[in-house]
Enzyme design. Sequence first.
Site, PDB file in Angstrom:
ATOM      1  N   LYS A   1       0.697  -0.890  -0.059  1.00  0.00           N
ATOM      2  CA  LYS A   1      -0.179  -0.361  -0.105  1.00  0.00           C
ATOM      3  C   LYS A   1       0.456   0.605   0.048  1.00  0.00           C
ATOM      4  CE  LYS A   1      -3.135   2.023   2.449  1.00  0.00           C
ATOM      5  NZ  LYS A   1      -4.229   2.518   4.004  1.00  0.00           N
TER       6      LYS A   1
ATOM      7  N   LYS B   1      -2.495  -1.286  -3.687  1.00  0.00           N
ATOM      8  CA  LYS B   1      -3.095  -0.177  -4.022  1.00  0.00           C
ATOM      9  C   LYS B   1      -2.332   0.927  -3.306  1.00  0.00           C
ATOM     10  CE  LYS B   1      -6.449   2.310  -0.405  1.00  0.00           C
ATOM     11  NZ  LYS B   1      -6.766   2.733   0.767  1.00  0.00           N
TER      12      LYS B   1
END
Length: 327
Positions: free
Chosen positions: A197, A249
């Site tokens: 992320k 992400k």
Amino acid sequence: MSFPSQRLRRLRQSAAMRGLVAETRLSAGSLILPAFVREGLSEPSPITSMPGVVQHSRDSLKRAAAEAVEAGVGGIMLFGVPEAHDATGSGAIDPEGILNVAIADVRAEVGDDLVVMSDVCLDEFTDHGHCGVLAEDGTVDNDATLELYAQMAVAQAAAGAHMLGPSGKMDGEVAVIRQALEDAGHVSTGIFAYSAKYASAFYGPFREAVNSQLKGDRRTYQMDMRNRREALAEVEADVLEGADMVMVKPAMTNLDVLADVAEFSPVPVGAYQISGEYAMIEAAAANGWIDRRASVTEALTAITRAGATSILTYWATDAARWIREDA
């Protein structure tokens, strides 16, 4: 002019031919719908930066979950938006807090027909907007935060979540959550780790969606987007700690990382098509600059082609219906 015997255009001459030889195929069941539920709402509230996406009331969230099941969507990821915030994000642990009651609502509505997932992070609940509690010097206290994540995870599992999504990017979070779940008897509850992320400029609309109180930024704990190999170290650590699935992400700016992780990971790999990606496509489509359905489908196909076996996307229900129409 002399041509080689192999003319590559032969396999592109019709929609049926292109479909027959397509290497990448979208599946409705691989899509996950992120959904926001806000405490105190009687009707859904539109999110201005994400046209078509709302902060749900508890009742409208149940309807959205049922619609997702009908469309063939595979999962739903829930985010809670409380009325009150405090320094430790206590609403995240309260069994009667908005996220925990919403998990129970959705699970009662859909049972096992939809994989019910929930966000394990404090940022929606804290009055400073960070993903953990703060130390005296204003930095995020990693280990103190882990204690709260453990309690949050157990509360969500008790509410009925099939799978938990620790997104705070604290070191050791998966291990602590896995141990807490085991100790509480929730041995079947899965963990979908936000392993790779990255800190991103494209999270802006999400912050409106969760009524973020963020002061500063999260670059001391989210990954630096200039780093590629580091993602594999994060994935390896989370898998060793007990993650059942891992995530990249944002999807849009990290397709190379997604491909690396998909090749490396021994567990299924997801990707999050984030709020900024959604907002850009919707804005361009609203202005007539691009075709909405074709653009969404192309973006989802690219994420799948890069190696994602599941995709969190705000278009999940729409896209699932399109896939069925095209079948």
